[in-house]
Write an enzyme that holds these catalytic residues in place. Structure first.
Site, mmCIF file in Angstrom:
data_model
loop_
_atom_site.group_PDB
_atom_site.id
_atom_site.type_symbol
_atom_site.label_atom_id
_atom_site.label_comp_id
_atom_site.label_asym_id
_atom_site.label_seq_id
_atom_site.Cartn_x
_atom_site.Cartn_y
_atom_site.Cartn_z
ATOM 1 N N ALA A 158 1.079 4.985 -2.365
ATOM 2 C CA ALA A 158 0.219 5.770 -3.678
ATOM 3 C C ALA A 158 1.593 4.989 -4.477
ATOM 4 O O ALA A 158 1.363 4.515 -5.249
ATOM 5 C CB ALA A 158 0.381 6.891 -4.130
ATOM 6 N N ARG A 181 1.152 -1.204 0.013
ATOM 7 C CA ARG A 181 0.050 0.159 -0.312
ATOM 8 C C ARG A 181 0.864 0.871 0.063
ATOM 9 O O ARG A 181 2.024 0.956 0.411
ATOM 10 C CB ARG A 181 -1.075 0.298 1.583
ATOM 11 C CG ARG A 181 -0.538 -0.695 2.521
ATOM 12 C CD ARG A 181 -0.059 0.700 3.326
ATOM 13 N NE ARG A 181 0.303 1.448 3.363
ATOM 14 C CZ ARG A 181 1.127 2.688 3.678
ATOM 15 N NH1 ARG A 181 2.267 2.322 3.612
ATOM 16 N NH2 ARG A 181 0.875 3.847 3.534
ATOM 17 N N LYS A 202 -5.053 10.110 3.327
ATOM 18 C CA LYS A 202 -5.293 9.202 3.991
ATOM 19 C C LYS A 202 -6.450 9.682 4.451
ATOM 20 O O LYS A 202 -6.444 10.867 4.708
ATOM 21 C CB LYS A 202 -4.062 8.637 5.151
ATOM 22 C CG LYS A 202 -4.744 7.573 5.903
ATOM 23 C CD LYS A 202 -5.555 6.801 5.762
ATOM 24 C CE LYS A 202 -5.295 5.817 4.401
ATOM 25 N NZ LYS A 202 -5.766 4.911 3.853
ATOM 26 N N ASP A 232 -2.133 10.835 -2.810
ATOM 27 C CA ASP A 232 -2.305 9.749 -3.479
ATOM 28 C C ASP A 232 -3.122 10.480 -4.894
ATOM 29 O O ASP A 232 -2.429 10.027 -5.992
ATOM 30 C CB ASP A 232 -3.647 8.794 -3.207
ATOM 31 C CG ASP A 232 -3.252 7.806 -1.803
ATOM 32 O OD1 ASP A 232 -3.024 8.223 -0.845
ATOM 33 O OD2 ASP A 232 -2.818 7.001 -1.926
HETATM 34 O O1 MRU Z 1 -4.408 3.730 2.310
HETATM 35 P P1 MRU Z 1 -2.703 3.377 2.090
HETATM 36 O O2 MRU Z 1 -2.172 2.902 3.418
HETATM 37 O O3 MRU Z 1 -2.621 3.157 0.392
HETATM 38 O O4 MRU Z 1 -2.941 4.964 1.933
HETATM 39 C C1 MRU Z 1 -1.547 6.063 2.102
HETATM 40 C C2 MRU Z 1 -1.652 7.160 2.106
HETATM 41 O O5 MRU Z 1 -2.752 7.613 2.307
HETATM 42 C C3 MRU Z 1 -0.062 7.692 2.203
HETATM 43 O O6 MRU Z 1 -0.329 9.153 2.338
HETATM 44 C C4 MRU Z 1 0.028 7.988 0.439
HETATM 45 O O7 MRU Z 1 -0.440 7.431 -0.606
HETATM 46 C C5 MRU Z 1 1.498 8.469 0.158
HETATM 47 S S1 MRU Z 1 2.660 7.199 0.342
HETATM 48 C C6 MRU Z 1 3.835 8.072 -0.462
#
Ligand code: MRU
Length: 359
Positions: free
Chosen positions: A74, A72, A259, A248
């Site tokens: 992005a 997980r 998030k 994301d």
């Molecule tokens: O649901 P997730 O854990 O995939 O969400 C991740 C996030 O929201 C991160 O802040 C985002 O992907 C940036 S990661 C460098």
């Protein structure tokens, strides 16, 4: 961004039949590994108790792993999807259905579609399976390089003695290595700019408590966790200089999906005079998306709120709404840090200029 140099380095490395990825200084952690004929993913559902690797042998395995959040974050999702296409090619599977299956795994992080489009372009240009493996490795290696560059750029905004607060997990686990927001924090820490690091626990999946705390501990960075609902109180009683988060998807006008909880952190930051930094590579920008209202927001099962590890937290039948991302309007963002440069007080014109003025 040294993409051309990396491509060259990779061709050399491949000729030598050895393809270790460059490790990111400041972090020994890698969660995505290509092992020659399969993709190995550190299962993030099991951390911090268990460090277990899951092997993916085809695109369907990778799509499932993305959907189930084995991998997980992005950029990491985009990297895994690139390898998913390479696995499909190695198995002689038709690429279009494999790409469609990977694209449907999760909706919000645009890095997924960005990586798949890049793999698709290479395939359409005649790349064979071996060349697609190299392309996936390039996506991976470039991500590490972009993170290191963003770390340097973002750290310059942080004055020595600062208190920073981050959300979710944006570190080596969420990327090819080093991290986006956590990469800035790692670099700024190394440069002795940070006095205190706070991170949220990040309900309901606990990316902060389980993953960010694990990464920071492994790399020896002292940090302090708060519950998500303590953000405004922390700012009020202890003071926060910078909120530093990842993204994301960033729309053309700078509105940023990240998030769930990020938006309320930005509101609280503005109310308390804290500054708000978003850190994300080119692959997270969706310039075809005019504003945050057009970003698809993933909703996951109500069970993620009502239960924890099979244990009921709420009475049976409790209704729950579980959007896992929200959109922070560009007007609440002081700076977007990308490997191409820093955009202060972002808007459509400034983001266009960022992309038009640099390669
Ligand atoms: O649901 P997730 O854990 O995939 O969400 C991740 C996030 O929201 C991160 O802040 C985002 O992907 C940036 S990661 C460098």
């Amino acid at each position: 961004m040294p993409a051309r140099i990396l491509r060259h380095e990779y061709e050399v490395l491949l000729d030598m039949n050895s393809v270790p990825l460059p490790t990111a200084p400041g972090s020994s952690i890698q969660a995505v590994l290509w092992s020659g004929n399969c993709l190995r993913l550190l299962d993030q559902r099991l951390l911090p108790e268990t460090e277990q690797w899951l092997e993916c042998w085809n695109a369907a395995d990778v799509a499932q792993a993305i959907h189930d959040m084995v991998v997980r974050g992005a950029p990491a999702i985009g990297i895994a999807a690139g390898y998913g296409v390479a696995l499909a090619a190695l198995a002689g599977e038709p690429l279009e259905p494999a790409i469609a299956q990977l694209a449907a795994a999760r909706p919000t992080a645009v890095n997924l579609g960005w990586s798949l489009a890049r793999m698709q372009r290479r395939a359409q240009a005649g790349a064979d399976a071996a060349a697609l493996v190299v392309e996936a490795q390039l996506i991976h290696a470039e991500d590490v390089a972009m993170n290191q560059r963003m770390g340097e750029l973002g750290a310059t905004l942080i004055k020595p003695g600062s208190t920073v607060l981050t959300h979710c997990n944006t570190g080596a686990l969420a990327t090819g290595g080093h991290g986006t927001a956590l990469g800035v924090i790692r670099t700024a820490w190394r440069q002795h700019r940070i006095a205190s690091i706070y991170h949220t626990e990040t309900r309901p999946w606990l990316q902060g408590a389980r993953l960010t705390a694990w990464e920071l501990k492994k790399d020896g960075l002292p940090a302090c966790m708060i519950v998500d609902s303590a953000v405004a109180h922390l700012m009020h009683v202890r003071g926060v200089d910078w909120v530093v988060v990842g993204a994301d998807r960033i729309a053309a006008n700078g509105d940023t999906a990240n998030k769930i909880g990020t938006y309320q952190m930005a509101v609280a930051a503005r109310a308390h005079g804290a500054r708000f930094m978003v850190v994300a590579p080119t692959s997270t920008f969706d310039r075809a998306c005019p504003d945050g209202g057009h970003i698809p927001i993933e909703e996951r099962s109500a069970q993620e709120l009502t239960h924890f590890k099979g244990l009921a937290l709420a009475p049976e039948g409790t209704h729950a709404y579980n959007p896992v991302f929200d959109v922070t309007p560009a007007t609440l963002i002081n700076a977007i840090v990308c490997e191409r440069g820093v955009v202060e007080n972002p808007d459509t014109a400034k983001i266009s200029a960022l992309f038009e003025s640099t390669p």
